[in-house]
Design a protein around this motif. Structure first.
Motif, PDB file in Angstrom:
ATOM      1  N   THR A  97       0.816  -1.208   0.000  1.00 24.34           N
ATOM      2  CA  THR A  97       0.000   0.000   0.000  1.00 24.34           C
ATOM      3  C   THR A  97       0.851   1.259   0.000  1.00 24.34           C
ATOM      4  O   THR A  97       0.405   2.328  -0.429  1.00 24.34           O
ATOM      5  N   ALA A  98       2.104   1.160   0.449  1.00 28.04           N
ATOM      6  CA  ALA A  98       3.002   2.319   0.427  1.00 28.04           C
ATOM      7  C   ALA A  98       3.132   2.897  -0.977  1.00 28.04           C
ATOM      8  O   ALA A  98       3.271   4.114  -1.152  1.00 28.04           O
ATOM      9  N   PHE A  99       3.060   2.035  -2.002  1.00 29.59           N
ATOM     10  CA  PHE A  99       3.176   2.516  -3.375  1.00 29.59           C
ATOM     11  C   PHE A  99       1.927   3.281  -3.800  1.00 29.59           C
ATOM     12  O   PHE A  99       2.008   4.237  -4.581  1.00 29.59           O
ATOM     13  N   VAL A 100       0.774   2.865  -3.303  1.00 31.37           N
ATOM     14  CA  VAL A 100      -0.465   3.597  -3.568  1.00 31.37           C
ATOM     15  C   VAL A 100      -0.382   4.979  -2.934  1.00 31.37           C
ATOM     16  O   VAL A 100      -0.740   5.995  -3.558  1.00 31.37           O
ATOM     17  N   LEU A 101       0.104   5.043  -1.711  1.00 32.34           N
ATOM     18  CA  LEU A 101       0.250   6.328  -1.029  1.00 32.34           C
ATOM     19  C   LEU A 101       1.302   7.199  -1.704  1.00 32.34           C
ATOM     20  O   LEU A 101       1.138   8.424  -1.794  1.00 32.34           O
ATOM     21  N   HIS A 102       2.379   6.586  -2.177  1.00 31.12           N
ATOM     22  CA  HIS A 102       3.412   7.320  -2.907  1.00 31.12           C
ATOM     23  C   HIS A 102       2.804   8.021  -4.114  1.00 31.12           C
ATOM     24  O   HIS A 102       3.062   9.201  -4.384  1.00 31.12           O
ATOM     25  N   LYS A 103       1.969   7.310  -4.861  1.00 33.96           N
ATOM     26  CA  LYS A 103       1.321   7.879  -6.044  1.00 33.96           C
ATOM     27  C   LYS A 103       0.363   8.991  -5.654  1.00 33.96           C
ATOM     28  O   LYS A 103       0.365  10.085  -6.237  1.00 33.96           O
ATOM     29  N   ARG A 104      -0.493   8.725  -4.661  1.00 32.29           N
ATOM     30  CA  ARG A 104      -1.520   9.694  -4.277  1.00 32.29           C
ATOM     31  C   ARG A 104      -0.913  10.980  -3.737  1.00 32.29           C
ATOM     32  O   ARG A 104      -1.438  12.074  -3.970  1.00 32.29           O
ATOM     33  N   GLY A 106       2.060  12.133  -4.541  1.00 33.78           N
ATOM     34  CA  GLY A 106       2.918  12.778  -5.526  1.00 33.78           C
ATOM     35  C   GLY A 106       4.351  12.912  -5.057  1.00 33.78           C
ATOM     36  O   GLY A 106       4.994  13.948  -5.285  1.00 33.78           O
ATOM     37  N   LEU A 107       4.878  11.858  -4.418  1.00 30.90           N
ATOM     38  CA  LEU A 107       6.251  11.909  -3.926  1.00 30.90           C
ATOM     39  C   LEU A 107       7.249  11.650  -5.053  1.00 30.90           C
ATOM     40  O   LEU A 107       6.896  11.129  -6.114  1.00 30.90           O
ATOM     41  N   SER A 108       8.500  11.991  -4.815  1.00 33.29           N
ATOM     42  CA  SER A 108       9.569  11.840  -5.799  1.00 33.29           C
ATOM     43  C   SER A 108       9.833  10.365  -6.107  1.00 33.29           C
ATOM     44  O   SER A 108       9.608   9.478  -5.268  1.00 33.29           O
ATOM     45  N   GLU A 109      10.361  10.094  -7.319  1.00 36.51           N
ATOM     46  CA  GLU A 109      10.796   8.734  -7.649  1.00 36.51           C
ATOM     47  C   GLU A 109      12.003   8.317  -6.810  1.00 36.51           C
ATOM     48  O   GLU A 109      12.252   7.114  -6.636  1.00 36.51           O
TER      49      GLU A 109
END
Length: 357
Positions: A97-104, A106-109
């Motif tokens: 789920t961390a990747f879903v939150l990363h997307k939502r 708008g964090l850096s790559e």
């Protein structure tokens, strides 16, 4: 006891989101009977629990807390090099789920992301993990999100759990600094008692267990997809192993309870909090309580108490002792200093991620 100390990192922001829904325990009169509910309320101290909406997940609550903490912080999203999500109620089996939150968000790559599957000790285990990574990396800042929607794996017939657990999410910003007091943490694990709090099915063992609920040996209707807690095992652990850890930590730190402003403890139930107060000789006024209105909020108990009691406090430093304990069995404690200026008031939300459906 495993210990860790972290220098020159501070908590730069903390926000907590709860759903707008609250269920008073009196609503369960028709299910469990008035006498049983009143006994439960007297023993646990829980008068109501926070309840997520049907489509609202732990990450939705954590996301709203993260948005709030960024809105009230000078740190930018591009400063975040580490994101950890602590929960036992993820959005999906895959991906984390961390990747879903990363997307939502708008964090850096240029960001390290993953989940930690932990419950009531999760905030402190998450702190240890994210502080270790932040201290050893080139990142300026990190984001720890905790959350649980425990009700989603509880049998509505389980009088021991359905009135006890609430739902919420938190976001904590960690920032490197040259002017910070140490954060000290300590941990123990007892995997021999892993069955004490367990959801037997729903992952990749017991995959074909029937979903129909049947009466278990205690007379409660459950299926193997419902979370089950061996109450006496967990109670014994909470009033024996946990205070011993706390005492050992104080001995190593060469400190006494008098040196702390507050003890921010996992909100298991009121009776356990009283036992910890008695065994450690902690004045009850030094143990803030939120479980009376929100219930046991699993990995989010510690942030919830902070936001609930200090989100509107006048600016100043607090010397805190923190302790979390639960599924695993796992238990952790520590101490830190936090300025109330970075603790934001509780927010309420029914928002959920519509794109996910």
């Amino acid at each position: 006891m495993l210990t860790g100390q972290f220098q020159n990192i501070r908590i730069a922001g903390l926000s907590v989101a709860v759903p707008t829904g609250k269920v008073p325990v009196e609503d369960f009169y028709t299910v469990f009977g008035e006498e049983n509910v009143e006994k439960f309320k007297e023993m646990t101290g829980v008068h109501s629990v926070s309840r997520a909406q049907p489509n609202q997940t732990a990450s939705d609550l954590g996301y709203e807390a993260a948005v709030d903490v960024f809105n009230k912080s000078t740190l930018a999203k591009n400063d975040i090099g580490i994101l950890i999500f602590v929960s036992q109620k993820p959005d999906y089996r895959v991906p984390s789920t961390a990747f879903v939150l990363h997307k939502r968000l708008g964090l850096s790559e240029n960001c390290l992301c993953f989940d930690l599957n932990l419950a009531c000790s999760g905030f402190i285990f998450g702190l240890q993990t994210i502080l270790s990574l932040l201290q050893s990396s080139g990142s300026k800042a990190a984001l720890l999100i905790t959350g649980d929607t425990s009700v989603k794996t509880l049998s509505p017939h389980d009088r021991t759990m359905v009135m006890l657990f609430g739902d919420s999410g938190s976001a904590t910003l960690l920032e490197k600094t040259n002017d910070s007091t140490p954060i000290n943490l300590a941990f123990r694990t007892d995997g021999h008692r892993f069955k004490s709090i367990i959801t037997p099915s729903g992952a990749y063992r017991n995959r074909y267990a029937p979903k129909e609920r049947e009466a278990w040996s205690d007379g409660i209707l459950r299926s193997d997809y419902d979370t089950h807690m061996k109450g006496m095992d967990v109670f014994g652990f909470s009033i024996t192993d946990v205070p011993l850890l706390m005492k050992d930590f104080l001995t190593i730190q060469e400190k006494t309870p008098e040196e702390y402003d507050y003890f921010i403890l996992h909100q298991a139930n009121n009776y356990i909090l009283k036992q910890l107060s008695r065994k450690l000789k902690i004045p009850t006024e030094k143990i803030p309580v939120s479980l009376d209105r929100f219930g046991n909020n699993s990995s989010n108990s510690i942030p919830l108490v902070l936001a609930d009691h200090f989100g509107l406090a006048k600016q100043g430093n607090l010397k805190l002792f923190i302790c979390g304990f639960g599924a695993g069995l796992s238990f952790a404690c520590g101490d830190l200093i936090i300025n109330t200026a970075v603790i934001n008031p509780l927010i309420e939300t029914d928002s959920y991620y519509k794109e996910a459906y």
